[in-house]
Design a protein around this motif. Structure first.
Motif, PDB file in Angstrom:
ATOM      1  N   MET B  97       0.832  -1.209   0.000  1.00  0.00           N
ATOM      2  CA  MET B  97       0.000   0.000   0.000  1.00  0.00           C
ATOM      3  C   MET B  97       0.866   1.258   0.000  1.00  0.00           C
ATOM      4  SD  MET B  97      -3.072   0.685   2.625  1.00  0.00           S
ATOM      5  CE  MET B  97      -4.500   1.617   2.161  1.00  0.00           C
ATOM      6  N   PHE B  98       1.872   1.291   0.865  1.00  0.00           N
ATOM      7  CA  PHE B  98       2.771   2.443   0.901  1.00  0.00           C
ATOM      8  C   PHE B  98       3.525   2.585  -0.420  1.00  0.00           C
ATOM      9  CE2 PHE B  98       3.386   4.706   5.061  1.00  0.00           C
ATOM     10  CZ  PHE B  98       2.215   4.262   5.639  1.00  0.00           C
ATOM     11  N   SER B  99       3.932   1.457  -1.012  1.00  0.00           N
ATOM     12  CA  SER B  99       4.619   1.517  -2.319  1.00  0.00           C
ATOM     13  C   SER B  99       3.717   2.129  -3.370  1.00  0.00           C
ATOM     14  CB  SER B  99       4.976   0.111  -2.806  1.00  0.00           C
ATOM     15  OG  SER B  99       5.985  -0.407  -2.053  1.00  0.00           O
ATOM     16  N   ASP B 100       2.441   1.764  -3.318  1.00  0.00           N
ATOM     17  CA  ASP B 100       1.490   2.243  -4.324  1.00  0.00           C
ATOM     18  C   ASP B 100       1.200   3.731  -4.190  1.00  0.00           C
ATOM     19  OD1 ASP B 100       1.096   0.017  -5.826  1.00  0.00           O
ATOM     20  OD2 ASP B 100      -0.697  -0.678  -4.772  1.00  0.00           O
ATOM     21  N   PHE B 101       1.138   4.207  -2.944  1.00  0.00           N
ATOM     22  CA  PHE B 101       0.650   5.573  -2.750  1.00  0.00           C
ATOM     23  C   PHE B 101       1.749   6.620  -2.553  1.00  0.00           C
ATOM     24  CE2 PHE B 101      -3.174   3.125  -1.827  1.00  0.00           C
ATOM     25  CZ  PHE B 101      -4.094   3.838  -2.558  1.00  0.00           C
ATOM     26  N   TYR B 102       2.887   6.200  -2.017  1.00  0.00           N
ATOM     27  CA  TYR B 102       3.942   7.193  -1.749  1.00  0.00           C
ATOM     28  C   TYR B 102       5.117   6.974  -2.692  1.00  0.00           C
ATOM     29  CZ  TYR B 102       1.457   8.054   2.650  1.00  0.00           C
ATOM     30  OH  TYR B 102       0.513   8.358   3.596  1.00  0.00           O
ATOM     31  N   ASN B 103       5.394   7.984  -3.501  1.00  0.00           N
ATOM     32  CA  ASN B 103       6.510   7.879  -4.443  1.00  0.00           C
ATOM     33  C   ASN B 103       7.853   7.821  -3.727  1.00  0.00           C
ATOM     34  OD1 ASN B 103       4.804   7.976  -6.647  1.00  0.00           O
ATOM     35  ND2 ASN B 103       4.834  10.228  -6.687  1.00  0.00           N
ATOM     36  N   ASP B 104       7.899   8.366  -2.488  1.00  0.00           N
ATOM     37  CA  ASP B 104       9.174   8.413  -1.771  1.00  0.00           C
ATOM     38  C   ASP B 104       9.382   7.196  -0.853  1.00  0.00           C
ATOM     39  OD1 ASP B 104       7.370   8.904   0.253  1.00  0.00           O
ATOM     40  OD2 ASP B 104       8.026  10.960   0.655  1.00  0.00           O
ATOM     41  N   PHE B 105       8.519   6.196  -0.985  1.00  0.00           N
ATOM     42  CA  PHE B 105       8.633   5.023  -0.102  1.00  0.00           C
ATOM     43  C   PHE B 105       9.625   4.024  -0.701  1.00  0.00           C
ATOM     44  CE2 PHE B 105       7.082   0.801   1.360  1.00  0.00           C
ATOM     45  CZ  PHE B 105       7.247   0.997   2.721  1.00  0.00           C
ATOM     46  N   ASP B 106      10.570   3.599   0.139  1.00  0.00           N
ATOM     47  CA  ASP B 106      11.595   2.652  -0.305  1.00  0.00           C
ATOM     48  C   ASP B 106      11.198   1.243   0.176  1.00  0.00           C
ATOM     49  OD1 ASP B 106      13.854   1.120  -0.720  1.00  0.00           O
ATOM     50  OD2 ASP B 106      15.249   2.722  -0.162  1.00  0.00           O
ATOM     51  N   ARG B 107      10.593   0.486  -0.731  1.00  0.00           N
ATOM     52  CA  ARG B 107      10.044  -0.837  -0.378  1.00  0.00           C
ATOM     53  C   ARG B 107      11.137  -1.800   0.079  1.00  0.00           C
ATOM     54  NH1 ARG B 107       7.785  -5.392   0.496  1.00  0.00           N
ATOM     55  NH2 ARG B 107       5.798  -5.992  -0.390  1.00  0.00           N
ATOM     56  N   SER B 108      12.289  -1.756  -0.606  1.00  0.00           N
ATOM     57  CA  SER B 108      13.341  -2.715  -0.247  1.00  0.00           C
ATOM     58  C   SER B 108      13.936  -2.377   1.133  1.00  0.00           C
ATOM     59  CB  SER B 108      14.426  -2.760  -1.322  1.00  0.00           C
ATOM     60  OG  SER B 108      14.972  -1.492  -1.470  1.00  0.00           O
ATOM     61  N   LYS B 109      14.016  -1.063   1.423  1.00  0.00           N
ATOM     62  CA  LYS B 109      14.505  -0.663   2.744  1.00  0.00           C
ATOM     63  C   LYS B 109      13.544  -1.161   3.835  1.00  0.00           C
ATOM     64  CE  LYS B 109      15.722   3.646   5.128  1.00  0.00           C
ATOM     65  NZ  LYS B 109      15.788   5.109   4.933  1.00  0.00           N
ATOM     66  N   ALA B 110      12.254  -1.029   3.560  1.00  0.00           N
ATOM     67  CA  ALA B 110      11.252  -1.486   4.537  1.00  0.00           C
ATOM     68  C   ALA B 110      11.353  -3.004   4.734  1.00  0.00           C
ATOM     69  CB  ALA B 110       9.856  -1.102   4.060  1.00  0.00           C
ATOM     70  N   SER B 111      11.549  -3.728   3.633  1.00  0.00           N
ATOM     71  CA  SER B 111      11.672  -5.190   3.738  1.00  0.00           C
ATOM     72  C   SER B 111      12.915  -5.564   4.542  1.00  0.00           C
ATOM     73  CB  SER B 111      11.755  -5.817   2.343  1.00  0.00           C
ATOM     74  OG  SER B 111      10.518  -5.706   1.701  1.00  0.00           O
ATOM     75  N   ASP B 112      13.998  -4.836   4.291  1.00  0.00           N
ATOM     76  CA  ASP B 112      15.242  -5.101   5.034  1.00  0.00           C
ATOM     77  C   ASP B 112      15.032  -4.878   6.537  1.00  0.00           C
ATOM     78  OD1 ASP B 112      16.523  -5.717   2.745  1.00  0.00           O
ATOM     79  OD2 ASP B 112      17.567  -3.782   2.521  1.00  0.00           O
ATOM     80  N   MET B 113      14.339  -3.787   6.847  1.00  0.00           N
ATOM     81  CA  MET B 113      14.104  -3.478   8.262  1.00  0.00           C
ATOM     82  C   MET B 113      13.205  -4.542   8.903  1.00  0.00           C
ATOM     83  SD  MET B 113      13.687   0.661   7.949  1.00  0.00           S
ATOM     84  CE  MET B 113      13.581   1.172   9.636  1.00  0.00           C
ATOM     85  N   CYS B 114      12.230  -5.022   8.155  1.00  0.00           N
ATOM     86  CA  CYS B 114      11.361  -6.101   8.669  1.00  0.00           C
ATOM     87  C   CYS B 114      12.199  -7.346   8.954  1.00  0.00           C
ATOM     88  CB  CYS B 114      10.267  -6.450   7.646  1.00  0.00           C
ATOM     89  SG  CYS B 114       8.925  -5.279   7.618  1.00  0.00           S
ATOM     90  N   ARG B 115      13.059  -7.672   8.000  1.00  0.00           N
ATOM     91  CA  ARG B 115      13.914  -8.864   8.178  1.00  0.00           C
ATOM     92  C   ARG B 115      14.813  -8.705   9.407  1.00  0.00           C
ATOM     93  NH1 ARG B 115      13.880  -9.547   2.727  1.00  0.00           N
ATOM     94  NH2 ARG B 115      15.494  -7.981   2.387  1.00  0.00           N
ATOM     95  N   ALA B 116      15.386  -7.492   9.534  1.00  0.00           N
ATOM     96  CA  ALA B 116      16.301  -7.245  10.659  1.00  0.00           C
ATOM     97  C   ALA B 116      15.588  -7.403  12.004  1.00  0.00           C
ATOM     98  CB  ALA B 116      16.886  -5.839  10.538  1.00  0.00           C
ATOM     99  N   LEU B 117      14.304  -7.118  12.002  1.00  0.00           N
ATOM    100  CA  LEU B 117      13.543  -7.216  13.254  1.00  0.00           C
ATOM    101  C   LEU B 117      12.829  -8.563  13.397  1.00  0.00           C
ATOM    102  CD1 LEU B 117      12.000  -3.650  13.399  1.00  0.00           C
ATOM    103  CD2 LEU B 117      13.504  -4.667  15.093  1.00  0.00           C
ATOM    104  N   GLY B 118      13.039  -9.430  12.406  1.00  0.00           N
ATOM    105  CA  GLY B 118      12.400 -10.748  12.459  1.00  0.00           C
ATOM    106  C   GLY B 118      10.904 -10.698  12.260  1.00  0.00           C
ATOM    107  N   ILE B 119      10.437  -9.702  11.496  1.00  0.00           N
ATOM    108  CA  ILE B 119       8.994  -9.598  11.223  1.00  0.00           C
ATOM    109  C   ILE B 119       8.717 -10.208   9.848  1.00  0.00           C
ATOM    110  CG2 ILE B 119       7.066  -7.999  10.828  1.00  0.00           C
ATOM    111  CD1 ILE B 119       8.548  -6.009  12.713  1.00  0.00           C
TER     112      ILE B 119
END
Lengths: 283, 256
Positions: B97-119
């Motif tokens: 959803m954030f990828s779709d609506f916000y041009n400044d959203f970094d999807r891969s950064k968010a995925s990395d942060m999720c992985r780092a937190l074990g989410i």
């Protein structure tokens, strides 16, 4: 952006409604198969467990049927209320989209969900009769008669189209009426739901008065038209008619109802948009 | 226009109660600003007004020259003080959803942060703990390259270790050209990352100042200044009618 909003809205609806949409036809098939193997007229001769099973299936089907209607209405209202006026609103109202796009996405999805729920209900009834040769024959006969009528008199195609559009407009106008009521109700500091209910009742009464006034206005306008204007219309009606112009009158009436519903949708949309845009109150 | 945020004569009344009283603020770019005040001082009200989630009773708000509108929503990254996820959402849904609506959203950064937190991205948010949901919201907010980050109580209700993680994430991930406004009453935890502070009490802005200037002038930490601004006399109770704090705590009131 509206399309993207519809995509997420529809995704949420499918997750919420999916069980019922799949479950009701499945239950209908189970009942149809059961009754094919153990017909009603012989139930007295079967072991008690089969009678109990039959009652259980019937009860479950009826309960699911009622639930489908109730849940569809509740989910449509709750998706708007929770999505835009409760915690979820903190996400939706901070997306870079216009308020009218949020409302349109909710409205379009709600209409689609209503249509799907109605289709599921009809399909489940047809499935119940899947092994009933008489009913299937009657449906087949009705459809072939309708097709024949439409081939002979193309005006009936238009009339059917009008009925479909009117049904959609009627559903949408009703949904938007709820949206407008909730949007006004959210402005209150307290008792938002109570105010929304009061607004809904008020709007409903007002819309009945307006419909009467609209019909009266059209009737007076038609009555005031000179015969030179009316005659060609009457001739046109008679030309496409098999019943002395009755089809023409029905078509014009349907069209007027569609216009009335379209006006309602526009007014409710503007009320909802202005309330949420100018007086949003996520206290 | 130099100032990113301008509030002029901003007031908000809730049911006869004045939540914000004639607030005038100008906030520049590239700063981390602490919006500091006790509970109920008007911090959340101010942030909601900046987001257009409530409307001012009087006065105006401008962000990059615009009142709250579609444009400002595209440059503001907002972390509310509550979870805003729909019940049906999985982590991947909200990232999409954030990828779709916000041009400044970094999807891969968010995925990395999720992985780092074990989410796990496939996990349903509804089933997660409050702390994990807060972390997901933080990931969403800090994975954007926004002009203005509005963080409402990002460290309230989390343990000290999580506070460190959250503040580290904010400092390491915000857009250098943008500004961050952090509302909190946990001053000692945030003061090391702040460039400026705004003290707010009963809806009034008491001061808006650079942290270094404040420390030089007052000769103590922001936390110390905050405590002197917002000192409250404890209720003495029946056992200590003189209100003697020594008797209550066995130490100085400065320790409180």
């Amino acid at each position: 952006m509206t399309f993207k909003l519809v995509k997420y809205e529809f995704r949420s609806m499918i997750r919420l409604m999916g069980v019922l949409w799949a479950g009701l036809p499945a239950m209908a098939i189970i009942m149809a198969v059961f009754q094919k193997i153990f017909p009603y007229d012989g139930l007295g001769e079967y072991p008690a467990v089969l009678n109990i099973l039959n009652n259980l299936f019937t009860f479950t089907y009826i309960a699911m049927f009622i639930a489908l209607i109730a849940v569809t209405v509740i989910i449509i209202i709750m998706r708007f209320y929770k999505g835009l006026m409760r915690d979820e609103g903190y996400l939706m109202h901070t997306l870079p989209v216009k308020t009218r796009q949020l409302i349109t996405a909710k409205g379009v999805t709600a209409v689609a969900v209503s249509i799907i729920s109605m289709a599921v209900a009809v399909v489940s009834i047809l499935l119940l009769s899947a092994f009933d040769g008489v009913l299937i024959n009657r449906i087949g006969y009705f459809l072939s008669e309708l097709a024949g009528l439409m081939t002979k008199q193309p005006v009936y195609v238009l009339m059917c189209l009008e009925v479909i559009i009117l049904a959609l407009a009627w559903i949408m106008a009703d949904i938007y009426k709820v949206y407008a009521s909730l949007s006004i109700g959210q402005m209150a500091p307290k008792y938002k739901i109570a105010l929304s209910a009061a607004v809904y009742i008020g709007i409903s009464i007002a819309s009945i008065f307006l419909l009467t006034a609209f019909a009266e206005g059209i009737s007076m306008l038609a009555g005031s038209l000179p015969q030179s204007v009316l005659q060609p219309v009457q001739d046109w009606f008679a030309g496409l008619s098999m019943a002395d112009g009755l089809e023409g009158v029905v078509m014009v009436s349907l069209l007027l109802f569609i216009i009335y519903d379209a006006l309602q949708i526009a007014v409710y949309h503007i009320i909802s948009e202005q309330s949420l845009r100018r007086r949003l109150n996520l206290e | 226009m130099n100032n990113l945020v301008i509030c002029e004569g901003l007031s908000k009344v809730f049911s006869g109660c004045l939540a914000l009283d004639n607030v005038n603020l100008a906030i520049g770019r590239g700063k981390v600003i602490g919006l500091l005040g006790p509970n109920g001082s008007g911090k959340t009200t101010l942030i909601k007004l900046l987001n257009g989630l409530i409307q001012p009773t009087s006065g105006s708000v401008l962000i990059d020259g615009h009142g709250p509108d579609t444009y400002t929503r595209s440059i503001v990254s907002y972390l509310p003080d509550r979870p805003y996820f729909a019940d049906w959402m999985k982590v991947s849904d909200v990232l999409d959803m954030f990828s779709d609506f916000y041009n400044d959203f970094d999807r891969s950064k968010a995925s990395d942060m999720c992985r780092a937190l074990g989410i796990a991205e496939t996990a349903k948010i509804k089933t997660m703990s409050k702390g994990t949901r807060e972390k997901i919201q933080l990931i969403l907010v800090m994975s954007r390259k926004a002009q203005l980050y509005l963080l409402d109580e990002p460290i309230a209700g989390v343990d000290p270790a999580a506070r460190e993680y959250i503040l580290g994430t904010i400092i390491n991930n915000y857009n250098d050209d943008g500004s961050v406004i952090i509302s909190t009453h946990l001053i000692s935890d945030v003061e090391r990352i702040l460039d400026e502070v705004i003290f707010i009490r009963e809806g009034k802005v008491l001061c808006h100042e650079a942290v270094d200037e404040m420390k030089d002038r007052e000769g103590k930490s922001v936390d110390g200044v905050f405590r002197s601004y917002f000192r409250m006399t404890p209720y003495a109770g029946y056992n200590n009618p003189q209100g003697d704090m020594e008797a209550v705590k066995g130490g100085s009131t400065d320790d409180l």
